[in-house]
Motif scaffolding. Structure first.
Motif, PDB file in Angstrom:
ATOM      1  N   PHE A  11       0.844  -1.218   0.000  1.00  0.00           N
ATOM      2  CA  PHE A  11       0.000   0.000   0.000  1.00  0.00           C
ATOM      3  C   PHE A  11       0.868   1.252   0.000  1.00  0.00           C
ATOM      4  N   TYR A  12       1.974   1.202   0.763  1.00  0.00           N
ATOM      5  CA  TYR A  12       2.876   2.352   0.865  1.00  0.00           C
ATOM      6  C   TYR A  12       4.316   1.880   0.697  1.00  0.00           C
ATOM      7  N   HIS A  13       5.107   2.669  -0.020  1.00  0.00           N
ATOM      8  CA  HIS A  13       6.536   2.347  -0.155  1.00  0.00           C
ATOM      9  C   HIS A  13       7.280   3.220   0.849  1.00  0.00           C
ATOM     10  N   LEU A  14       7.816   2.600   1.891  1.00  0.00           N
ATOM     11  CA  LEU A  14       8.448   3.355   2.997  1.00  0.00           C
ATOM     12  C   LEU A  14       9.821   3.874   2.595  1.00  0.00           C
ATOM     13  N   LEU A  33      -0.843   3.613  -4.979  1.00  0.00           N
ATOM     14  CA  LEU A  33      -1.778   3.775  -6.105  1.00  0.00           C
ATOM     15  C   LEU A  33      -1.693   5.139  -6.786  1.00  0.00           C
ATOM     16  N   THR A  34      -1.268   6.181  -6.022  1.00  0.00           N
ATOM     17  CA  THR A  34      -1.211   7.514  -6.654  1.00  0.00           C
ATOM     18  C   THR A  34       0.230   7.985  -6.850  1.00  0.00           C
ATOM     19  N   GLY A  35       1.162   7.372  -6.113  1.00  0.00           N
ATOM     20  CA  GLY A  35       2.550   7.830  -6.195  1.00  0.00           C
ATOM     21  C   GLY A  35       2.795   9.085  -5.370  1.00  0.00           C
ATOM     22  N   GLU A  36       1.756   9.555  -4.665  1.00  0.00           N
ATOM     23  CA  GLU A  36       1.906  10.772  -3.862  1.00  0.00           C
ATOM     24  C   GLU A  36       2.715  10.517  -2.589  1.00  0.00           C
ATOM     25  N   THR A 314     -10.177   5.635   1.670  1.00  0.00           N
ATOM     26  CA  THR A 314     -10.260   7.049   2.070  1.00  0.00           C
ATOM     27  C   THR A 314      -8.977   7.769   1.677  1.00  0.00           C
ATOM     28  N   ALA A 315      -7.831   7.129   1.956  1.00  0.00           N
ATOM     29  CA  ALA A 315      -6.540   7.752   1.613  1.00  0.00           C
ATOM     30  C   ALA A 315      -6.428   7.945   0.107  1.00  0.00           C
ATOM     31  N   THR A 316      -6.833   6.945  -0.661  1.00  0.00           N
ATOM     32  CA  THR A 316      -6.713   7.021  -2.120  1.00  0.00           C
ATOM     33  C   THR A 316      -7.607   8.128  -2.670  1.00  0.00           C
ATOM     34  N   TYR A 317      -8.835   8.244  -2.120  1.00  0.00           N
ATOM     35  CA  TYR A 317      -9.729   9.318  -2.569  1.00  0.00           C
ATOM     36  C   TYR A 317      -9.099  10.687  -2.305  1.00  0.00           C
ATOM     37  N   PHE A 318      -8.652  10.934  -1.046  1.00  0.00           N
ATOM     38  CA  PHE A 318      -8.084  12.242  -0.682  1.00  0.00           C
ATOM     39  C   PHE A 318      -6.827  12.544  -1.503  1.00  0.00           C
ATOM     40  N   LEU A 319      -6.003  11.513  -1.766  1.00  0.00           N
ATOM     41  CA  LEU A 319      -4.758  11.768  -2.511  1.00  0.00           C
ATOM     42  C   LEU A 319      -5.021  12.005  -3.987  1.00  0.00           C
ATOM     43  N   LEU A 320      -6.081  11.385  -4.512  1.00  0.00           N
ATOM     44  CA  LEU A 320      -6.497  11.706  -5.888  1.00  0.00           C
ATOM     45  C   LEU A 320      -6.964  13.162  -5.943  1.00  0.00           C
ATOM     46  N   LEU A 321      -7.720  13.574  -4.906  1.00  0.00           N
ATOM     47  CA  LEU A 321      -8.217  14.959  -4.837  1.00  0.00           C
ATOM     48  C   LEU A 321      -7.039  15.929  -4.746  1.00  0.00           C
ATOM     49  N   GLU A 322      -6.018  15.510  -3.975  1.00  0.00           N
ATOM     50  CA  GLU A 322      -4.795  16.325  -3.841  1.00  0.00           C
ATOM     51  C   GLU A 322      -4.151  16.523  -5.204  1.00  0.00           C
ATOM     52  N   PRO A 329      -2.690  14.812 -13.221  1.00  0.00           N
ATOM     53  CA  PRO A 329      -3.770  13.965 -13.757  1.00  0.00           C
ATOM     54  C   PRO A 329      -4.434  13.130 -12.659  1.00  0.00           C
ATOM     55  N   VAL A 330      -5.769  13.068 -12.715  1.00  0.00           N
ATOM     56  CA  VAL A 330      -6.521  12.303 -11.710  1.00  0.00           C
ATOM     57  C   VAL A 330      -6.490  10.838 -12.129  1.00  0.00           C
ATOM     58  N   ARG A 331      -5.322  10.217 -11.952  1.00  0.00           N
ATOM     59  CA  ARG A 331      -5.100   8.858 -12.442  1.00  0.00           C
ATOM     60  C   ARG A 331      -4.488   7.992 -11.352  1.00  0.00           C
ATOM     61  N   LEU A 332      -4.927   6.731 -11.290  1.00  0.00           N
ATOM     62  CA  LEU A 332      -4.299   5.775 -10.374  1.00  0.00           C
ATOM     63  C   LEU A 332      -3.254   4.973 -11.144  1.00  0.00           C
ATOM     64  N   LEU A 333      -2.158   4.622 -10.501  1.00  0.00           N
ATOM     65  CA  LEU A 333      -1.067   3.907 -11.193  1.00  0.00           C
ATOM     66  C   LEU A 333      -1.440   2.436 -11.357  1.00  0.00           C
TER      67      LEU A 333
END
Ligand SMILES: CN(C)C[C@H]1CC[C@H](N2C(=O)N(C)Cc3cnc4ccc(-c5cc(Cl)c(O)c(Cl)c5)nc4c32)CC1
Length: 333
Positions: A11-14, A33-36, A314-322, A329-333
């Motif tokens: 889920f997260y790359h530390l 999923l977002t790379g953020e 929830t995290a993926t939604y907020f980070l897409l919004l970010e 681009p509003v894109r998931l990897l």
């Protein structure tokens, strides 16, 4: 490495540790999923000891508070041994270090920061919360030099609303209001105003209005309410500070008068925008991208997202919004 934090795997790359605060370690990570970039605050339950309730307080508050000048909580993971808080990444670190690096800030720069602090505090008061630990160490800078308020571990949501008194003496002594250190009942909103007065003084002077190595001496100075006014502060700044650092909480400026104060609005033709930029309604583009990614219908996706479980969705939604707010681009990897 991820074997140390198995719950984050996939889920997260530390990445590296970017700070530690008392009972927490904060690591940089990438949301898969977002790379953020995100900051992950990791707390060991055993090490927390009697500080465990503070974590629950902070999580509950940050799940309710959604504002452009409050560090965003994206996800909470609780295991038998640990809490993880996945948070908005603030690459420029603490405002405290920024002031130290510049010795003290010019009035214009202090005003821009102070308007953001007042906006965040007006928003949390409006939502029934008092922060109770306002200080430059708890204000972080994002990549656009915007402030983000953190550390809600000592915040309070008085039962029955903000007109009800609090009694716990907490926060950092140098920023604590006289009524708070006198052990009297106090109003969280009034104590936060005092702390913001100390904050404004620190922004424009680079040192504290009340300071002493001996705690009893420091308390005496705070209750006395006398502080040095350097000549560079000017008339209007000094008047505002005098109204914020008013030892009688009933004569202290309140948040609505503060928002309208001329000093805050010098050179600005719009009042402090304290309402949240985050809308209550879901963002269409983000829902569409999520629905496509998870192979669900939009309506079904909307109903799952609006449960706000502060899980990976929830995290993926907020980070897409970010990403959308930053024009990416509003894109998931
Ligand atoms: C001394 N303090 C009480 C803690 C210190 C921990 C590192 C942190 N940090 C740093 O010191 N950088 C230098 C990088 C950095 C980058 N992004 C961050 C995003 C969020 C947070 C954060 C930390 C804590 Cl303890 C919180 O409760 C919340 Cl709500 C948020 N800390 C961040 C952070 C700054 C504060």
């Amino acid at each position: 490495m991820s074997s140390t934090y198995p719950e984050l795997k996939g889920f997260y790359h530390l990445r590296e540790t970017i700070g530690s605060g008392g009972f927490a370690k904060v690591k940089l990570a990438y949301h898969a999923l977002t790379g953020e970039k995100v900051a992950i605050k990791i707390m060991d339950k055993k090490a927390l000891g009697e500080d465990l309730p503070r974590v629950k307080t902070e999580i509950a508050a940050m799940q309710e508070l959604c504002h452009q000048h409050i560090c965003k909580l994206y996800q909470v993971i609780e295991t038998d041994d640990r809490f993880y808080m996945i948070l908005e990444y603030c690459p420029e670190g603490e405002l405290f270090d920024y002031i130290v690096s510049k010795d003290r800030l010019e009035e214009e720069e202090a005003r821009i920061f102070f308007r953001q602090i007042v906006a965040a505090v007006a928003y949390i008061h409006k939502n029934g919360y008092a922060h109770r630990d306002l200080k430059p160490e708890n204000l972080l800078l994002d990549e656009d030099q915007n402030l983000k308020l953190i550390d809600f571990g000592l915040c309070a949501k008085p039962k029955g609303g903000m007109d009800n008194h609090l009694t716990t003496c907490c926060g950092s002594p140098a920023y604590a209001a006289p009524e708070l250190i006198s052990g009297l009942e106090y109003l969280g909103s009034e104590a936060d105003i005092w702390s913001m007065g100390v904050l404004l003084y620190a922004l424009m002077c680079g040192y504290l209005p009340f300071d002493d190595e001996k705690l009893s001496q420091l308390y005496r100075k705070i209750k006395n309410g006398k502080y040095e006014v350097p000549e560079w502060l000017g008339q209007e700044t000094s008047e505002l500070l005098a109204h914020m650092l008013q030892t009688d909480p009933k004569r202290r400026i309140n948040i609505l008068e503060l928002i309208e104060h001329p000093w805050l609005n010098h050179g600005f033709n719009v009042p402090v925008e304290w309402s949240s930029k985050y809308k209550r309604t879901l963002d269409e583009d983000c829902i569409t991208e999520l629905a496509v990614h998870y192979g669900k219908g939009r309506t079904q996706m909307e109903s799952v997202v609006t449960k706000w479980k502060y899980d990976y969705l929830t995290a993926t939604y907020f980070l897409l919004l970010e990403k959308k707010m930053k024009g990416r681009p509003v894109r998931l990897l």
